[in-house]
Design a protein around this motif. Structure first.
Motif, short mmCIF file in Angstrom:
data_model
loop_
_atom_site.label_atom_id
_atom_site.label_comp_id
_atom_site.label_asym_id
_atom_site.label_seq_id
_atom_site.Cartn_x
_atom_site.Cartn_y
_atom_site.Cartn_z
N LEU A 7 2.06 7.00 -9.07
CA LEU A 7 3.00 6.89 -9.27
C LEU A 7 3.50 6.25 -8.33
CD1 LEU A 7 4.18 10.83 -8.00
CD2 LEU A 7 4.96 9.69 -9.55
N SER A 8 4.16 4.90 -8.70
CA SER A 8 4.15 3.75 -8.05
C SER A 8 6.01 2.44 -8.21
CB SER A 8 3.65 2.55 -8.49
OG SER A 8 3.47 2.14 -10.08
N ASN A 9 5.81 2.31 -6.80
CA ASN A 9 6.85 2.32 -6.87
C ASN A 9 7.24 0.20 -6.66
OD1 ASN A 9 9.44 0.67 -6.44
ND2 ASN A 9 9.70 1.77 -3.85
N GLU A 10 7.67 -0.18 -8.44
CA GLU A 10 7.81 -1.25 -9.31
C GLU A 10 8.13 -2.38 -7.58
OE1 GLU A 10 4.78 -2.52 -10.77
OE2 GLU A 10 4.16 -0.91 -10.91
N SER A 21 0.76 -1.37 -0.29
CA SER A 21 0.20 0.21 -0.18
C SER A 21 1.10 1.13 0.01
CB SER A 21 -0.96 0.01 0.91
OG SER A 21 -0.24 0.09 2.57
N ASP A 22 2.11 1.64 0.58
CA ASP A 22 3.11 2.37 0.72
C ASP A 22 3.76 2.60 -1.12
OD1 ASP A 22 2.15 3.01 3.18
OD2 ASP A 22 4.61 2.24 4.10
N SER A 23 3.12 1.62 -1.96
CA SER A 23 4.59 1.54 -2.78
C SER A 23 3.25 1.95 -3.61
CB SER A 23 4.67 0.34 -2.98
OG SER A 23 5.77 -0.60 -1.81
N SER A 24 2.88 2.21 -3.80
CA SER A 24 1.24 3.08 -4.83
C SER A 24 0.99 4.35 -4.57
CB SER A 24 0.31 1.65 -5.32
OG SER A 24 -0.36 1.29 -4.43
N ALA A 25 1.12 4.98 -5.06
CA ALA A 25 0.24 6.74 -5.06
C ALA A 25 0.21 7.17 -6.56
CB ALA A 25 1.31 7.39 -3.89
N GLY A 26 -1.10 8.21 -5.73
CA GLY A 26 -1.20 8.71 -7.27
C GLY A 26 -1.40 10.09 -7.11
N VAL A 27 -1.55 11.03 -8.31
CA VAL A 27 -1.55 12.15 -8.47
C VAL A 27 -2.67 12.90 -8.88
CG1 VAL A 27 -0.04 14.71 -7.94
CG2 VAL A 27 1.18 12.85 -6.97
N GLY A 35 6.25 -6.57 -1.56
CA GLY A 35 4.95 -6.68 -0.39
C GLY A 35 4.86 -8.54 -1.18
N TYR A 36 4.62 -8.46 -2.12
CA TYR A 36 3.83 -9.80 -2.98
C TYR A 36 4.77 -11.03 -1.80
CZ TYR A 36 0.71 -6.76 -5.40
OH TYR A 36 -0.68 -6.40 -5.17
N ILE A 37 6.02 -10.65 -1.61
CA ILE A 37 6.97 -12.00 -1.25
C ILE A 37 6.86 -11.83 0.05
CG2 ILE A 37 9.37 -11.79 -0.99
CD1 ILE A 37 10.19 -11.16 -4.10
N TYR A 38 6.33 -11.12 0.08
CA TYR A 38 6.52 -11.67 2.07
C TYR A 38 5.17 -12.39 2.22
CZ TYR A 38 9.97 -7.68 3.47
OH TYR A 38 11.12 -7.26 4.01
N LEU A 39 3.71 -11.31 1.62
CA LEU A 39 2.89 -11.68 1.72
C LEU A 39 2.84 -13.47 1.43
CD1 LEU A 39 0.38 -9.26 0.14
CD2 LEU A 39 0.23 -10.18 2.49
N GLY A 40 3.49 -13.70 0.07
CA GLY A 40 4.06 -15.23 -0.13
C GLY A 40 4.60 -15.43 1.12
N VAL A 41 5.40 -15.62 1.90
CA VAL A 41 6.01 -16.43 2.90
C VAL A 41 5.48 -16.27 4.33
CG1 VAL A 41 8.33 -16.48 4.29
CG2 VAL A 41 8.53 -15.37 1.83
N ALA A 42 5.10 -14.98 3.92
CA ALA A 42 3.50 -14.78 5.37
C ALA A 42 2.48 -16.47 5.44
CB ALA A 42 2.57 -13.98 6.05
N VAL A 43 2.31 -16.52 3.79
CA VAL A 43 1.29 -17.51 3.69
C VAL A 43 1.94 -18.92 3.77
CG1 VAL A 43 -0.55 -18.98 2.12
CG2 VAL A 43 -0.60 -15.95 1.70
N LEU A 44 2.83 -19.15 3.88
CA LEU A 44 3.63 -20.28 4.22
C LEU A 44 4.10 -20.62 5.38
CD1 LEU A 44 6.69 -20.25 0.66
CD2 LEU A 44 4.12 -21.82 1.10
N LEU A 45 4.63 -19.50 6.04
CA LEU A 45 4.53 -19.12 7.45
C LEU A 45 3.59 -19.98 7.70
CD1 LEU A 45 6.55 -16.96 8.16
CD2 LEU A 45 7.94 -19.11 8.48
N PHE A 46 1.79 -19.35 7.91
CA PHE A 46 0.19 -19.53 8.49
C PHE A 46 0.24 -20.98 8.07
CE2 PHE A 46 -3.57 -19.42 8.59
CZ PHE A 46 -3.46 -18.48 9.59
N ALA A 47 0.31 -22.02 7.25
CA ALA A 47 0.21 -22.48 6.49
C ALA A 47 0.68 -23.85 6.97
CB ALA A 47 0.18 -23.01 5.05
N GLY A 48 2.12 -23.27 7.47
CA GLY A 48 3.39 -24.65 8.27
C GLY A 48 2.70 -24.49 9.64
#
Length: 72
Positions: free
Chosen positions: A42-45, A27-33, A51-64
């Motif tokens: 203005l987005s930071n790809e 959410s912090d990486s995307s901004a618009g004016v 952020g998406y990598i964090y979310l993927g690892v979070a899903v794996l940790l939660f499932a484990g």
């Protein structure tokens, strides 16, 4: 309390923390004016990808963690 239960709880907590960090990173990486009737994106790809990598690892940790708690 068995060690697998403790590890399961720690994995779930780690998954929740990483999910929170991932959501805030995305959410912090995307901004618009909006100026003069035009919207400039203005987005930071790289930040979004991280952020998406964090979310993927979070899903794996939660499932484990859930698997560790359910395992007998």
């Amino acid at each position: 309390m068995k060690i697998t239960k403790i590890i399961g709880i720690l994995l779930i907590v780690g998954g929740v923390v990483l999910a929170y960090l991932g959501i805030t990173k995305v959410s912090d990486s995307s901004a618009g004016v909006k100026a003069l009737g035009m919207e400039i994106d203005l987005s930071n790809e790289s930040g979004k990808e991280e952020g998406y990598i964090y979310l993927g690892v979070a899903v794996l940790l939660f499932a484990g963690g859930v698997y560790s708690l359910k395992k007998k």
